[in-house]
Design a protein around this motif. Structure first.
Motif, PDB file in Angstrom:
ATOM      1  N   THR A  62       0.843  -1.192   0.000  1.00  0.00           N
ATOM      2  CA  THR A  62       0.000   0.000   0.000  1.00  0.00           C
ATOM      3  C   THR A  62       0.885   1.252   0.000  1.00  0.00           C
ATOM      4  O   THR A  62       2.095   1.176   0.235  1.00  0.00           O
ATOM      5  CB  THR A  62      -0.906   0.057   1.247  1.00  0.00           C
ATOM      6  N   ALA A  63       0.251   2.386  -0.228  1.00  0.00           N
ATOM      7  CA  ALA A  63       0.973   3.658  -0.162  1.00  0.00           C
ATOM      8  C   ALA A  63       1.570   3.868   1.218  1.00  0.00           C
ATOM      9  O   ALA A  63       2.652   4.461   1.358  1.00  0.00           O
ATOM     10  CB  ALA A  63       0.020   4.799  -0.508  1.00  0.00           C
ATOM     11  N   PHE A  64       0.888   3.363   2.244  1.00  0.00           N
ATOM     12  CA  PHE A  64       1.383   3.536   3.610  1.00  0.00           C
ATOM     13  C   PHE A  64       2.662   2.738   3.835  1.00  0.00           C
ATOM     14  O   PHE A  64       3.583   3.186   4.531  1.00  0.00           O
ATOM     15  CB  PHE A  64       0.305   3.135   4.613  1.00  0.00           C
ATOM     16  N   ASP A  65       2.746   1.545   3.236  1.00  0.00           N
ATOM     17  CA  ASP A  65       3.981   0.758   3.290  1.00  0.00           C
ATOM     18  C   ASP A  65       5.114   1.521   2.603  1.00  0.00           C
ATOM     19  O   ASP A  65       6.250   1.569   3.101  1.00  0.00           O
ATOM     20  CB  ASP A  65       3.797  -0.593   2.586  1.00  0.00           C
ATOM     21  N   LEU A  66       4.786   2.114   1.461  1.00  0.00           N
ATOM     22  CA  LEU A  66       5.778   2.878   0.700  1.00  0.00           C
ATOM     23  C   LEU A  66       6.318   4.049   1.529  1.00  0.00           C
ATOM     24  O   LEU A  66       7.525   4.278   1.588  1.00  0.00           O
ATOM     25  CB  LEU A  66       5.139   3.380  -0.604  1.00  0.00           C
ATOM     26  N   LEU A  67       5.414   4.761   2.193  1.00  0.00           N
ATOM     27  CA  LEU A  67       5.826   5.921   2.993  1.00  0.00           C
ATOM     28  C   LEU A  67       6.676   5.501   4.182  1.00  0.00           C
ATOM     29  O   LEU A  67       7.638   6.181   4.543  1.00  0.00           O
ATOM     30  CB  LEU A  67       4.592   6.693   3.453  1.00  0.00           C
ATOM     31  N   ARG A  68       6.322   4.375   4.810  1.00  0.00           N
ATOM     32  CA  ARG A  68       7.129   3.885   5.932  1.00  0.00           C
ATOM     33  C   ARG A  68       8.539   3.527   5.466  1.00  0.00           C
ATOM     34  O   ARG A  68       9.523   3.710   6.188  1.00  0.00           O
ATOM     35  CB  ARG A  68       6.455   2.677   6.581  1.00  0.00           C
ATOM     36  N   GLU A  69       8.622   2.999   4.237  1.00  0.00           N
ATOM     37  CA  GLU A  69       9.925   2.616   3.689  1.00  0.00           C
ATOM     38  C   GLU A  69      10.783   3.853   3.389  1.00  0.00           C
ATOM     39  O   GLU A  69      11.999   3.833   3.577  1.00  0.00           O
ATOM     40  CB  GLU A  69       9.727   1.797   2.409  1.00  0.00           C
ATOM     41  N   ILE A  70      10.141   4.935   2.936  1.00  0.00           N
ATOM     42  CA  ILE A  70      10.866   6.178   2.667  1.00  0.00           C
ATOM     43  C   ILE A  70      11.368   6.775   3.978  1.00  0.00           C
ATOM     44  O   ILE A  70      12.475   7.269   4.078  1.00  0.00           O
ATOM     45  CB  ILE A  70       9.965   7.178   1.912  1.00  0.00           C
ATOM     46  N   GLY A  71      10.515   6.719   4.999  1.00  0.00           N
ATOM     47  CA  GLY A  71      10.919   7.184   6.332  1.00  0.00           C
ATOM     48  C   GLY A  71      10.745   8.673   6.526  1.00  0.00           C
ATOM     49  O   GLY A  71       9.771   9.118   7.126  1.00  0.00           O
ATOM     50  N   ASP A  72      11.682   9.467   6.030  1.00  0.00           N
ATOM     51  CA  ASP A  72      11.644  10.916   6.230  1.00  0.00           C
ATOM     52  C   ASP A  72      10.739  11.557   5.186  1.00  0.00           C
ATOM     53  O   ASP A  72      11.142  11.765   4.044  1.00  0.00           O
ATOM     54  CB  ASP A  72      13.068  11.487   6.129  1.00  0.00           C
ATOM     55  N   ILE A  73       9.508  11.875   5.578  1.00  0.00           N
ATOM     56  CA  ILE A  73       8.532  12.433   4.642  1.00  0.00           C
ATOM     57  C   ILE A  73       8.619  13.955   4.702  1.00  0.00           C
ATOM     58  O   ILE A  73       8.048  14.596   5.580  1.00  0.00           O
ATOM     59  CB  ILE A  73       7.101  11.953   4.979  1.00  0.00           C
ATOM     60  N   ASN A  74       9.348  14.542   3.760  1.00  0.00           N
ATOM     61  CA  ASN A  74       9.510  15.993   3.737  1.00  0.00           C
ATOM     62  C   ASN A  74       8.839  16.605   2.512  1.00  0.00           C
ATOM     63  O   ASN A  74       9.324  17.569   1.927  1.00  0.00           O
ATOM     64  CB  ASN A  74      11.000  16.377   3.772  1.00  0.00           C
ATOM     65  N   PHE A  75       7.719  16.001   2.124  1.00  0.00           N
ATOM     66  CA  PHE A  75       6.948  16.489   0.983  1.00  0.00           C
ATOM     67  C   PHE A  75       5.465  16.405   1.327  1.00  0.00           C
ATOM     68  O   PHE A  75       5.051  15.666   2.222  1.00  0.00           O
ATOM     69  CB  PHE A  75       7.243  15.649  -0.270  1.00  0.00           C
ATOM     70  N   ALA A  76       4.668  17.197   0.630  1.00  0.00           N
ATOM     71  CA  ALA A  76       3.216  17.156   0.826  1.00  0.00           C
ATOM     72  C   ALA A  76       2.642  15.958   0.068  1.00  0.00           C
ATOM     73  O   ALA A  76       3.187  15.532  -0.957  1.00  0.00           O
ATOM     74  CB  ALA A  76       2.587  18.450   0.328  1.00  0.00           C
ATOM     75  N   ILE A  77       1.533  15.415   0.593  1.00  0.00           N
ATOM     76  CA  ILE A  77       0.929  14.223  -0.005  1.00  0.00           C
ATOM     77  C   ILE A  77      -0.543  14.470  -0.305  1.00  0.00           C
ATOM     78  O   ILE A  77      -1.286  14.973   0.548  1.00  0.00           O
ATOM     79  CB  ILE A  77       1.010  13.008   0.936  1.00  0.00           C
ATOM     80  N   ILE A  78      -0.956  14.110  -1.517  1.00  0.00           N
ATOM     81  CA  ILE A  78      -2.383  14.032  -1.854  1.00  0.00           C
ATOM     82  C   ILE A  78      -2.649  12.586  -2.247  1.00  0.00           C
ATOM     83  O   ILE A  78      -2.104  12.100  -3.245  1.00  0.00           O
ATOM     84  CB  ILE A  78      -2.759  14.979  -3.000  1.00  0.00           C
ATOM     85  N   PHE A  79      -3.433  11.891  -1.451  1.00  0.00           N
ATOM     86  CA  PHE A  79      -3.767  10.505  -1.766  1.00  0.00           C
ATOM     87  C   PHE A  79      -4.865  10.454  -2.828  1.00  0.00           C
ATOM     88  O   PHE A  79      -5.782  11.277  -2.824  1.00  0.00           O
ATOM     89  CB  PHE A  79      -4.234   9.765  -0.511  1.00  0.00           C
ATOM     90  N   VAL A  80      -4.747   9.477  -3.709  1.00  0.00           N
ATOM     91  CA  VAL A  80      -5.748   9.260  -4.756  1.00  0.00           C
ATOM     92  C   VAL A  80      -6.163   7.788  -4.688  1.00  0.00           C
ATOM     93  O   VAL A  80      -5.307   6.905  -4.674  1.00  0.00           O
ATOM     94  CB  VAL A  80      -5.183   9.580  -6.159  1.00  0.00           C
ATOM     95  N   THR A  81      -7.450   7.533  -4.650  1.00  0.00           N
ATOM     96  CA  THR A  81      -7.901   6.145  -4.498  1.00  0.00           C
ATOM     97  C   THR A  81      -9.312   5.953  -5.037  1.00  0.00           C
ATOM     98  O   THR A  81     -10.076   6.921  -5.170  1.00  0.00           O
ATOM     99  CB  THR A  81      -7.860   5.721  -3.013  1.00  0.00           C
ATOM    100  N   ALA A  82      -9.642   4.716  -5.347  1.00  0.00           N
ATOM    101  CA  ALA A  82     -11.001   4.395  -5.803  1.00  0.00           C
ATOM    102  C   ALA A  82     -11.906   4.063  -4.625  1.00  0.00           C
ATOM    103  O   ALA A  82     -13.105   3.889  -4.781  1.00  0.00           O
ATOM    104  CB  ALA A  82     -10.955   3.215  -6.771  1.00  0.00           C
ATOM    105  N   HIS A  83     -11.345   3.980  -3.416  1.00  0.00           N
ATOM    106  CA  HIS A  83     -12.114   3.606  -2.228  1.00  0.00           C
ATOM    107  C   HIS A  83     -11.930   4.649  -1.127  1.00  0.00           C
ATOM    108  O   HIS A  83     -10.866   5.239  -0.995  1.00  0.00           O
ATOM    109  CB  HIS A  83     -11.664   2.230  -1.714  1.00  0.00           C
ATOM    110  N   ASN A  84     -12.966   4.852  -0.333  1.00  0.00           N
ATOM    111  CA  ASN A  84     -12.860   5.867   0.730  1.00  0.00           C
ATOM    112  C   ASN A  84     -12.670   5.264   2.115  1.00  0.00           C
ATOM    113  O   ASN A  84     -12.813   5.954   3.111  1.00  0.00           O
ATOM    114  CB  ASN A  84     -14.096   6.784   0.725  1.00  0.00           C
TER     115      ASN A  84
END
Length: 253
Positions: A62-84
């Motif tokens: 998932t995107a959340f797994d990806l973000l955990r792998e990156i670790g240092d999140i120093n950018f803004a995020i807009i999530f896009v998905t087909a499910h809420n």
């Protein structure tokens, strides 16, 4: 222009989102489009984008797994998905927004507007941190110097000279210990962020004071601060508790 990376495993949607951004969001420049997590992680780490549009459901993770792998999140995020049903988890990652597919043009523009504001604020904080570092580097006897942009150039003053700062629209008036008043061509918020760790506190939307020069506090609905130069400054009701708490923390009270 804010560098932007798009991440979605559907190439058609990547292309569609890129076209919409080009048409409706001139503040952004798309520097990469990634259709798998590995490529996305590599591009985000190497390109250091200001904003990432991120599909939540990606191949293998998932995107959340990806973000955990990156670790240092120093950018803004807009999530896009087909499910809420990921909304709560998305906002735990300080997402700017959460767009449902197919992406609506109006929702996209609103989300980008919020993202641009967040990125600009972060950029300003970083520049303020850099300026503060320079202040410390060029301090004399532990007294940092501040460069005040004035209409015909700039003037250097010591932070210890400032009794209080007063908002004047997009300008800031500095009231100094000498009795001199300087008008800086920057808003009060800039100096609040810069001086907040230097014993300065915002007690009103129009006033930032140097707590070292408080002579007296008079109780009232918000109260009034009397500075040692004789100036009387009102404390707003919503700033009162924060002001008094700061006094308790920094002075014997």
């Amino acid at each position: 222009m804010i560098t932007t990376i798009l991440v979605d495993d559907e190439l058609r949607l990547l292309s569609s989102l890129s076209n919409m951004i080009e048409l409706y969001c001139p503040q952004l420049t798309v520097t990469a489009m990634c259709d798998n997590p590995a490529t996305a992680i590599d591009k985000i780490k190497t390109m250091q984008p200001g904003l990432v549009f991120l599909d939540i459901s990606l191949p293998g993770k998932t995107a959340f797994d990806l973000l955990r792998e990156i670790g240092d999140i120093n950018f803004a995020i807009i999530f896009v998905t087909a499910h809420n049903n990921y909304m709560e988890q998305a906002f735990k990652f300080s997402a700017i927004d959460y767009l449902l597919k197919p992406v609506d043009e109006e929702d996209l523009v609103k989300a980008v507007h919020r993202a641009v504001k967040r990125v600009e604020e972060q950029s300003f904080r970083n520049s303020m941190a850099s300026l503060l570092h320079n202040m410390q580097k060029h301090s004399i006897d532990g007294d940092p110097k501040l460069c005040i942009p004035i209409l015909n150039g700039f003037e250097m003053i010591s932070v210890s000279e400032i009794v209080f700062c007063e908002a004047d629209g997009a300008y800031t008036n500095f009231h100094l210990t000498s009795g001199k008043k300087l008008c800086a061509s920057r808003p009060l918020l800039d100096y609040e962020l810069l001086l907040q760790d230097k014993m300065f506190t915002r007690i009103h939307k129009s006033y930032l004071i140097n707590t070292r020069y408080i002579k007296k506090y008079i109780k009232g609905e918000g109260g009034t601060v009397v500075m040692n130069n004789g100036s009387e400054i009102s404390v707003s009701r919503r700033k009162k508790e924060l002001f008094l708490e700061m006094i308790r923390e920094n002075f014997h009270h």
